[in-house]
Design an enzyme around this catalytic site. Structure first.
Site, short mmCIF file in Angstrom:
data_model
loop_
_atom_site.label_atom_id
_atom_site.label_comp_id
_atom_site.label_asym_id
_atom_site.label_seq_id
_atom_site.Cartn_x
_atom_site.Cartn_y
_atom_site.Cartn_z
N ALA A 1 97.14 -30.13 -5.10
CA ALA A 1 98.57 -30.20 -4.78
C ALA A 1 98.83 -30.39 -3.29
O ALA A 1 99.73 -31.14 -2.89
CB ALA A 1 99.27 -28.94 -5.27
N HIS A 2 98.03 -29.71 -2.44
CA HIS A 2 98.42 -29.70 -1.02
C HIS A 2 98.12 -31.01 -0.31
O HIS A 2 98.53 -31.19 0.84
CB HIS A 2 97.80 -28.50 -0.29
CG HIS A 2 96.35 -28.57 0.03
ND1 HIS A 2 95.89 -28.82 1.30
CD2 HIS A 2 95.26 -28.42 -0.74
CE1 HIS A 2 94.57 -28.78 1.29
NE2 HIS A 2 94.16 -28.54 0.07
N GLN B 1 91.90 -37.07 -2.45
CA GLN B 1 92.53 -37.78 -1.33
C GLN B 1 93.26 -39.04 -1.77
O GLN B 1 93.94 -39.67 -0.97
CB GLN B 1 91.47 -38.16 -0.28
CG GLN B 1 90.91 -36.98 0.48
CD GLN B 1 91.92 -36.32 1.42
OE1 GLN B 1 92.99 -36.86 1.71
NE2 GLN B 1 91.58 -35.13 1.90
N CYS C 1 88.06 -29.95 5.65
CA CYS C 1 87.82 -28.54 5.44
C CYS C 1 86.88 -28.00 6.50
O CYS C 1 86.63 -26.80 6.54
CB CYS C 1 87.30 -28.31 4.04
SG CYS C 1 88.51 -28.85 2.84
N ASN D 1 87.64 -38.64 2.26
CA ASN D 1 88.58 -37.85 3.07
C ASN D 1 88.49 -38.15 4.56
O ASN D 1 89.46 -38.00 5.29
CB ASN D 1 88.35 -36.36 2.83
CG ASN D 1 86.90 -35.96 2.73
OD1 ASN D 1 86.17 -36.50 1.92
ND2 ASN D 1 86.48 -35.04 3.56
N1 PLP Z 1 87.87 -33.08 -2.31
C1 PLP Z 1 88.26 -33.76 -1.23
C2 PLP Z 1 87.91 -35.21 -1.12
C3 PLP Z 1 88.97 -33.12 -0.21
O1 PLP Z 1 89.35 -33.81 0.87
C4 PLP Z 1 89.28 -31.75 -0.36
C5 PLP Z 1 89.98 -31.02 0.72
O2 PLP Z 1 89.93 -31.38 1.87
C6 PLP Z 1 88.86 -31.08 -1.51
C7 PLP Z 1 88.16 -31.79 -2.47
C8 PLP Z 1 89.15 -29.65 -1.73
O3 PLP Z 1 90.47 -29.45 -2.18
P1 PLP Z 1 91.15 -28.03 -2.02
O4 PLP Z 1 91.43 -27.83 -0.58
O5 PLP Z 1 92.41 -28.13 -2.85
O6 PLP Z 1 90.22 -27.02 -2.59
#
Ligand code: PLP
Length: 383
Positions: free
Chosen positions: A204-205, A183, A322, A155
């Site tokens: 989804a997002h 990603q 995140c 990510n």
């Molecule tokens: N895995 C990766 C590599 C991510 O970049 C993210 C979110 O940034 C997630 C998992 C988590 O996904 P979600 O935001 O749908 O919980």
């Protein structure tokens, strides 16, 4: 993009969340209008069920997985948790997770009460498969079957991992490979079966669908645990009335999603302009997602860069998606041995609506922001 205050801005933080595709927005609205609980047998219930199952087909097609193996969740985080918890319920007593996994994998693994080992990466952020091979060869069967989590693309850096090669090693050791493809989906072709993933998560997002919905697919060698008890939804794996609007929007985004290869030339041109200023591109020698640029400027703190760009209307992030909002050095870059550079990196990421002009505007704004920062605080801005 025009923000609520009427200011025009350039959104370059698509790895944090993608702008919602118009098709997904329309699908969410349609599902809200249809109403109905997919578990109800009457006409409204059947209409809602049809929306969920149509979406399941689209999401499965995006990752080359049979619809019957798609479990909808509340996002990538929960999909990762479902995979890890299932492996532990199935008897795994020692988990191997790569050093660059998202916290939803790393922290979930660490919360299981079993041993966790970290699969190292090299300076470009690519997993060390020689380490993995040696580790699996020396595996103690008392630890249960090996469980390995290796994401498909990172990510922060966009670096694409040698997942198919890792899958061969894991399969030879009769283990379980979990692939976080959150990603990757919608940015590169993802074929969960050809990759050899036993479980694979998406969200989804990140592909232009709504936030708060994701999915896990599982192959024939993985047994999923029951994550939530309740009304038996998702074939008993995750109780709770389905998020019909979210799932419908997810399906529409999956059906319209395209790869982002057009971004590579624009991203690389931006990188060249920054490199001429003394910046260092993270993971540059490895295969990367075309939309992602992780770039460090020695001596110019990430948070100063993000704030300077924000003032100019350009939105990027420092560190992981995140943890945008928290300002701390990136654990991913630290795992790559990037030392001090880890606190001086920003992540710039494009998406389906990003143009070449957006990448150019980002670099123009970055150059002005650094000049302004130098005027204010010369000692705080390096390069
Ligand atoms: N895995 C990766 C590599 C991510 O970049 C993210 C979110 O940034 C997630 C998992 C988590 O996904 P979600 O935001 O749908 O919980």
């Amino acid at each position: 993009m025009t923000l609520r205050d009427g200011k025009t801005s350039v959104y370059m933080d698509w790895n944090a969340t993608a702008l919602v595709r118009p098709e997904a927005r329309a699908a969410v609205t349609h599902a809200l209008e249809v109403g109905g609980n997919p578990s109800s047998v009457h006409a409204a219930g059947r209409a809602a069920r049809a929306l969920v199952e149509e979406a399941r087909g689209h999401v499965g097609a995006l990752i080359a997985a049979p619809a019957s193996t798609i479990v909808f969740t509340s996002g990538g985080t929960e999909a990762n948790a479902l995979a890890i918890e299932s492996a532990v319920v199935a008897g795994a007593r020692r988990l191997i997770v790569s050093a660059i996994e998202h916290p939803s994998v790393l922290d979930t693994a660490n919360a299981q009460g079993v041993a966790v080992e970290v699969l190292p990466v090299d300076a470009n952020g690519v997993a060390d498969l020689a380490w993995l091979k040696d580790r699996l060869t020396a595996w103690d069967p008392a630890d249960g079957k090996p469980f390995v989590a290796l994401m498909l693309a990172n990510n922060e850096t966009g670096v694409i991992q040698p997942v198919a090669e890792a899958a061969e090693l894991v399969r030879a050791a009769d283990g379980w490979l979990h692939v976080d493809a959150v990603q990757s989906a919608g940015k590169i072709a993802v074929n969960s079966r050809a990759l050899g993933a036993d479980t694979l998560s998406i969200s989804a997002h990140k592909i232009g669908g709504p936030q708060g919905v994701g999915a896990l697919t599982f192959g024939p060698r993985a047994t999923l645990a029951r994550r939530q008890h309740g009304g038996g939804q998702e074939r008993g794996r995750r109780g709770g009335t389905e998020n019909v609007p979210g799932i419908t929007g997810f399906g529409a985004a999956a059906a319209t999603s395209d790869d982002l290869h057009n971004q590579a030339a624009w991203r690389d041109a931006a990188a060249e302009r920054l490199k001429a200023e003394g910046c260092v591109v993270m993971g540059e020698a490895a295969p990367r997602l075309a939309n992602t640029l992780c770039v460090a400027t020695p001596g110019y703190a990430s948070d100063l860069q993000v704030m300077g760009l924000d003032l100019a209307g350009v939105m990027v992030s420092a560190g992981a998606a995140c943890s945008s909002g928290k300002v701390k050095g990136s654990a991913v870059l630290a795992a790559m041995g990037q030392g001090d550079l880890a606190a001086c990196a920003i992540r710039v990421s494009g998406g389906w609506a990003t143009t070449e002009a957006d990448w150019n505007t980002f670099v123009d704004a970055w150059l002005s922001a650094r000049q302004a920062a130098r005027r204010r605080q010369p000692a705080a801005v390096g390069a």
